[in-house]
Design a protein around this motif. Structure first.
Motif, PDB file in Angstrom:
ATOM      1  N   ASP A   5       0.856  -1.187   0.000  1.00 23.08           N
ATOM      2  CA  ASP A   5       0.000   0.000   0.000  1.00 23.08           C
ATOM      3  C   ASP A   5       0.892   1.236   0.000  1.00 23.08           C
ATOM      4  OD1 ASP A   5       0.938   0.419   2.526  1.00 23.08           O
ATOM      5  OD2 ASP A   5      -0.936  -0.084   3.543  1.00 23.08           O
ATOM      6  N   GLU A   6       0.303   2.403  -0.034  1.00 23.40           N
ATOM      7  CA  GLU A   6       1.135   3.598  -0.213  1.00 23.40           C
ATOM      8  C   GLU A   6       1.955   3.953   1.020  1.00 23.40           C
ATOM      9  OE1 GLU A   6      -0.250   6.699  -2.716  1.00 23.40           O
ATOM     10  OE2 GLU A   6      -0.519   5.230  -4.310  1.00 23.40           O
ATOM     11  N   ASP A   7       1.759   3.217   2.108  1.00 34.25           N
ATOM     12  CA  ASP A   7       2.664   3.378   3.245  1.00 34.25           C
ATOM     13  C   ASP A   7       3.713   2.280   3.235  1.00 34.25           C
ATOM     14  OD1 ASP A   7       1.259   5.594   4.269  1.00 34.25           O
ATOM     15  OD2 ASP A   7      -0.299   4.215   4.981  1.00 34.25           O
ATOM     16  N   SER A   8       3.877   1.649   2.055  1.00 28.78           N
ATOM     17  CA  SER A   8       4.887   0.605   1.853  1.00 28.78           C
ATOM     18  C   SER A   8       4.672  -0.644   2.701  1.00 28.78           C
ATOM     19  CB  SER A   8       6.301   1.148   2.112  1.00 28.78           C
ATOM     20  OG  SER A   8       6.556   2.222   1.275  1.00 28.78           O
ATOM     21  N   ARG A   9       3.442  -0.879   3.122  1.00 26.76           N
ATOM     22  CA  ARG A   9       3.177  -2.121   3.870  1.00 26.76           C
ATOM     23  C   ARG A   9       2.602  -3.149   2.906  1.00 26.76           C
ATOM     24  NH1 ARG A   9       0.618   1.378   8.177  1.00 26.76           N
ATOM     25  NH2 ARG A   9      -1.042   1.298   6.626  1.00 26.76           N
ATOM     26  N   PRO A  25       7.705   8.980  -3.939  1.00 28.59           N
ATOM     27  CA  PRO A  25       7.351   9.557  -2.636  1.00 28.59           C
ATOM     28  C   PRO A  25       8.605  10.054  -1.930  1.00 28.59           C
ATOM     29  CG  PRO A  25       7.240   7.159  -2.553  1.00 28.59           C
ATOM     30  CD  PRO A  25       7.604   7.514  -3.961  1.00 28.59           C
ATOM     31  N   GLU A  41      -3.050   5.905  -5.413  1.00 30.05           N
ATOM     32  CA  GLU A  41      -3.752   7.071  -4.869  1.00 30.05           C
ATOM     33  C   GLU A  41      -3.933   8.160  -5.926  1.00 30.05           C
ATOM     34  OE1 GLU A  41      -5.781   7.968  -1.890  1.00 30.05           O
ATOM     35  OE2 GLU A  41      -4.094   6.881  -0.987  1.00 30.05           O
ATOM     36  N   LEU A  80       0.917   0.970  -4.000  1.00 28.36           N
ATOM     37  CA  LEU A  80       2.093   1.782  -4.318  1.00 28.36           C
ATOM     38  C   LEU A  80       2.597   1.427  -5.706  1.00 28.36           C
ATOM     39  CD1 LEU A  80       4.288   3.707  -3.258  1.00 28.36           C
ATOM     40  CD2 LEU A  80       5.466   1.711  -2.346  1.00 28.36           C
TER      41      LEU A  80
END
Ligand SMILES: Nc1ncnc2c1ncn2[C@@H]1O[C@H](COP(=O)(O)OP(=O)(O)OP(=O)(O)O)[C@@H](O)[C@H]1O
Ligand SMILES: [Mg+2]
Lengths: 792, 234
Positions: free
Chosen positions: A534-538, A749, A551, A590
């Motif tokens: 995901d966009e928090d790199s998880r 990012p 996103e 991501l």
């Protein structure tokens, strides 16, 4: 006036170091301004000329199959100047022991003007001898060390087809030579364009009289939307896949985006230097004027006009501005401009103009630099100038001491030594000057942090992309739908540890009237060789009841998680509006490059309600050293359209972003100069002004070390406060810079490692220490007897 | 009693281009411990030059300056700094206070770097500035500023106190009170003091009067009965 010049010369010689440091700052500012702007001008002028001369299309339509005659009908659409019909096909080719993909594009058998024309670089256009003549894109030709007359054997429609090289060429259509949005930097070894005779390719492809690509050039100023709509009407019946506008065409938009991000840099960086220069000039001039107020009074009493005197004092900023502009322009064009253009030419393929000094750039730069300098100088002396002569001949009121707020912290104030008391009091007494001195450090920090942020983010992208997301070693795409037997065959190959199926296709995603053509990647939910983050790199599990979107795609289509969207698949036959399938946005994913819908294979099958199989596979090897072995074997498999080695891809990407490092170095160099010049010149003034205090302390018995720390500690204090402010501002700047480079298809990012902060701080402290080292001599050479002889 | 200071054949030359000017031309004199010495002489005679050399802020071209058994003419920069720090208190005509430190802090700045300093607060009380310790130099009169500068010199508890025209910028009454203060420091504090002045009357309060002219010692006179300042008029 000659006497004034003499006086000016003596004043100047008294503070050579200061003059040099402010000059240096102006030079660097002008250098950045001219350098970046001259690259922009050079690149965009060369580009525009190239696009115009070789008729880069305004619209690209891609269809399943249309008769050649449709081109004539397109040409009758109002606004259309010219249309060209072609066949465009990506095929696989072995060159040496490497695999590459080439895009085969057809050209008329005999040279004609057409849209998306080529510029012949060597060899010749097709002759009417054999049918299988080929013209190769020059970068691919050079990188793979091909030669004219060589026979290439791409695999077309499952067959090896012999092509004979007759020439090389480049085209504005591939000014940025990438295959599609999933690639970030060109890799001329593994992607190129081959132009072939239209009639020849039609017969090879069994496409007699047909085309699948129509490039359209519009008249200047005509309505793109209207033309596009008209084209749709004409082409829908031929299985219209999509129509791409020039602004979205991958090569053109990459080119355009990099000019835009250069413009962002050109707007931000030089200003930092000009402001810093203005501040240093202001402070030095204030001091000069304050010291010479009696002289000014005398000159006025003698009958010199304000204008004469102002002119005299403005010689200083004027000289800085003019000299800085001249030197900065020359260095800017030939160092930054040439360097930057040279760097950009590594990415873009186009005929570039010779670097030259452009008056249209030098003038605004000089004007900007000179006006910053002169304005600072004017502000510094306007107060004194409008005093009555009698007033200015008077001594200025003695400096008054004041309690600073820190003294209220009794315990603190009692326990610090006198040196720190002097330092703190001085720092807060000349608040404005301290703030201005800190500004140099703030800007320096901003430059450093944004430079490191830029680098960190690039590196993080590489790292996440190639070690956290892509865990496969080899990826293969097939020119057809794969069945289980074929997957099992690959699975059973020697050295293959695991194989995971992938479905890759294009889709049109729409939300109401907003639509976008994007890619679709479908994986099995437990996909281990291609992790979805995901966009928090998880890492996240691929949902089986919805799709994942980056996103930025959600923003572009005004979507949020839970919303419904429609997908239209570009599967042969599946391209009518009625074939739109409703899907649910289940989350974000991501994606650094390209725009892709991610979903599970089951979900796609459920949407399409037919057992759609896969057309690609990710392969993990038992040991990466066997990569070549496995790739050789895969090559035998004619149904495979592309074979990609991750290590090659990663290698190429890393090499591709390497030239960016020089931007980082240039910024660090600028930061050094800023920090150094600010600290040096401001402390220099400080020392000049406080000679008497320093001499007094020396008489009392302060050691050299203690004397130095009176000035140095203040510098450290200035440095520290600059750092405190510079860190958040630097972060903001880094964000701004990356935003300038982020586009629809490229997303980096911001990543700023703690070591970058630490290194930036250490560097700034180091520059401060260097400036201190230079100042030490000045402090120690203060002559006690002389400084204390009389009242100042 | 052995002299605490022996100045012997001190020569100071300035070179300006080709020309050499001798501003101290073989100066010799001695000072005993606890003595109050007044140096007199016309302007440009070389008084300040000698005092500065004695105070370790200037160097002689040749000669010897023995202070407490050491020849400071042979000291290097570092030793001179330590010498000033431990042994010398300077008072100048133009006070030379740190403008952004209070009276007390101006004294503390000196006491903080010495081995056996006197208490800054009590020294300031002694010079009559009990109520002005928190004032900044710009808020003090010239006389008060000079008191701070004397307090600063005295609080270091130096071997010798060197005063270059300490009353030069002050009016009669204030000047007199400053001289009284120096007299008290000399008598009660048993400090060796050398004062440069243009005012010959002040010589009456000295134990020894050194007259300098054209870079040479013209005469050294001992004063058997120095007068207290209060009884001197000029
Ligand atoms: N840096 C210098 N270069 C050249 N000559 C100097 C320098 N400093 C002082 N002099 C000369 O040395 C001589 C003695 O100076 P000094 O300051 O010792 O005089 P002084 O006796 O203290 O005079 P005053 O009573 O006016 O203070 C003067 O003639 C002066 O011109
Ligand atoms: Mg003198």
């Amino acid at each position: 006036m000659r006497i004034f010049l003499k006086k000016f010369y003596r004043d100047l010689m008294e503070s050579k170091g200061q003059f040099m440091s402010v000059l240096l700052v102006v030079i660097v500012g002008v250098m950045f301004y001219i350098g970046i702007n001259s690259s922009i001008v050079n690149l965009s002028e060369s580009g525009n000329k190239y696009f115009e001369n070789y008729r880069l299309a305004d619209l690209w339509a891609s269809v399943y199959r249309a008769p050649e005659g449709v081109v004539k009908r397109i040409e009758t659409i109002p606004g259309v100047k010219m249309a060209t019909g072609r066949i465009v096909r990506d095929v696989r080719i072995s060159i040496g022991d490497r695999e590459a993909i080439v895009r085969i594009i057809t050209l008329p058998d005999e040279k004609r003007f057409n849209v998306n024309d080529i510029q012949l670089k060597s060899g010749s256009y097709f002759s009417n001898e054999s049918g299988n003549q080929a013209i190769i894109s020059s970068d691919f030709y050079k990188t793979n060390k091909l030669y004219i007359g060589q026979i290439l054997e791409p695999i077309i429609n499952g067959d090896r087809v012999k092509l004979k090289i007759v020439g090389t060429a480049q085209s504005p259509e591939y000014v940025y030579g990438i295959k599609d949005g999933s690639e970030m930097v060109p890799d001329y070894k593994s992607f190129g364009v081959i132009y072939v005779k239209q009639s020849f390719f039609q017969s090879v492809m069994d496409y007699k009289g047909s085309i699948d690509d129509i490039s359209v050039l519009l008249n200047k100023g005509s309505d793109i939307k209207k033309a596009k709509d008209e084209m749709k009407k004409v082409l829908n019946q031929y299985g219209l896949v999509n129509i791409v506008e020039r602004k979205n065409q991958i090569a053109y938009s990459s080119f355009d985006d990099s000019i835009k991000s250069l413009k962002g840099m050109a707007a931000a960086f030089p200003i930092l230097f000009f402001i810093a220069a203005a501040v240093i000039i202001y402070i030095s001039m204030r001091r000069m004027i304050e010291n010479q107020r009696t002289q000014i009074g005398v000159l006025k009493a003698l009958g010199y006009s304000n204008f004469d005197i102002m002119l005299h004092y403005q010689t200083y900023p004027l000289l800085v501005g003019v000299l800085g502009s001249i030197i900065g322009s020359v260095l800017g064009v030939f160092i930054i401009g040439k360097g930057l253009t040279g760097m950009l030419v590594k990415y873009f393929t186009l005929p570039i103009q010779e670097t030259r000094i452009d008056a249209g750039l030098v003038l605004p730069a000089a004007l900007l630099a000179v006006s910053f300098c002169v304005l600072a100088g004017y502000t510094a002396c306007k107060k004194e100038l409008y005093l009555a002569p009698a007033e200015s001949m008077k001594q200025e009121a003695p400096a008054s001491g004041k309690n600073i707020f820190l003294e209220n912290a009794r315990l603190f104030w009692k326990n610090i030594n006198s040196i720190w008391k002097i330092v703190l009091k001085n720092f807060f007494r000349y608040k404005r000057r301290s703030a201005m001195a800190s500004l140099g450090i703030v800007f320096s920090m901003v430059l450093l942090i944004s430079a490191f942020g830029f680098k960190n983010s690039m590196d993080a992208t590489v790292n996440v992309q190639f070690s956290e997301m892509q865990k496969f070693d080899v990826k293969v795409n097939f020119s057809k739908i794969l069945d289980n037997d074929e997957l099992n065959f690959i699975r059973s190959m020697e050295h293959v540890q695991s194989v995971e199926p992938v479905l890759e296709t294009g889709v049109e995603i729409s939300n109401g009237w907003m639509k976008k053509n994007v890619g679709l990647t479908a994986l099995n939910p437990g996909s281990a060789l291609l992790s979805v983050l995901d966009e928090d790199s998880r890492p996240i599990r691929i949902p089986d009841n919805g799709i994942l979107l980056p996103e930025r795609l959600m923003r572009a289509l005004y979507l949020k998680v839970g919303d419904k969207v429609y997908l239209r698949f570009y599967y042969p036959g599946e391209n009518e509006d009625k074939d739109k399938k409703e899907a649910i946005v289940a989350g974000n994913s991501l994606q650094y490059s390209g725009l892709n819908v991610i979903s599970s294979i089951d979900y796609i099958n459920y949407l399409l309600k037919e057992g759609l199989a896969v057309n690609a596979a990710n392969i993990k090897l038992d040991n990466p050293v066997n990569e070549n072995d496995v790739m050789q074997k895969l090559k035998e498999y004619q149904a495979i359209s592309t074979i990609q080695s991750k290590s090659e891809f990663a290698e190429n990407y890393k090499k591709g972003i390497e030239p960016m490092n020089s931007i980082v170095y240039a910024m660090i160099l600028g930061a050094i100069i800023l920090a150094f010049a600010a600290i040096y010149s401001i402390a220099n003034i400080n020392i000049l002004e406080r000679r008497r205090e320093i001499a007094t302390l020396s008489v009392i018995g302060f050691t050299s070390r203690e004397l130095k720390s009176v000035i140095f500690n203040e510098n450290y204090l200035i440095c520290a406060s600059g750092i405190v402010l510079g860190i958040p501002l630097g972060r903001l700047m880094a964000e701004y810079m990356l935003n300038m480079t982020n586009t629809d298809t490229m997303y980096t990012p911001l990543v700023l490692s703690s070591s970058s902060y630490i290194i930036s701080v250490l560097l700034v402290v180091l520059f401060t220490m260097m400036a201190n080292a230079l100042l030490a001599k000045k402090i120690l050479s203060i002559d006690m007897v002389e400084s204390l002889k009389s009242r100042e | 009693m052995a002299p605490i200071i022996i100045v012997k054949d001190v020569i100071k030359e300035y070179e300006m281009g080709e020309v050499k000017t001798r501003v101290a031309d073989g100066i010799s004199f001695e000072v005993n411990e606890g003595e109050m010495v007044v140096v007199l002489g016309p302007s440009g005679a070389g008084k300040s030059t000698v005092l500065n050399i004695l105070g370790g802020i200037d160097f002689p071209t040749s000669g010897e300056i023995w202070v407490d058994g050491n020849d400071i003419a042979r000291f290097n920069r570092k030793e001179l700094t330590m010498y000033r720090r431990k042994h010398v208190g300077f008072v100048f005509q133009f006070y030379n206070l740190m403008p952004n430190l209070t009276a007390l802090e101006n004294v503390e700045i000196a006491t903080q770097i010495c081995d056996k300093p006197l208490d800054a607060v009590s020294v300031l009380k002694e010079v009559g500035l009990e109520g002005r310790m928190g004032s900044f130099p710009s808020q003090l009169s010239g006389g008060e500023q000079q008191r701070v500068s004397i307090a600063r010199a005295v609080a270091k508890n130096p071997t010798l106190l060197l005063c270059d025209e300490p009353t030069g910028a002050l009016d009669y009454v204030t000047g007199k009170s400053i001289l009284k203060l120096l007299g008290d420091v000399n008598r009660q504090g048993k400090k060796t003091i050398i004062i440069i002045t243009h005012n010959a009357s002040i010589a009456q309060m000295a134990d020894k009067v050194v007259k300098i002219k054209n870079g040479k010692v013209e005469s050294v006179k001992l004063n058997a009965n120095p007068l207290p300042v209060e009884r001197i008029e000029w």
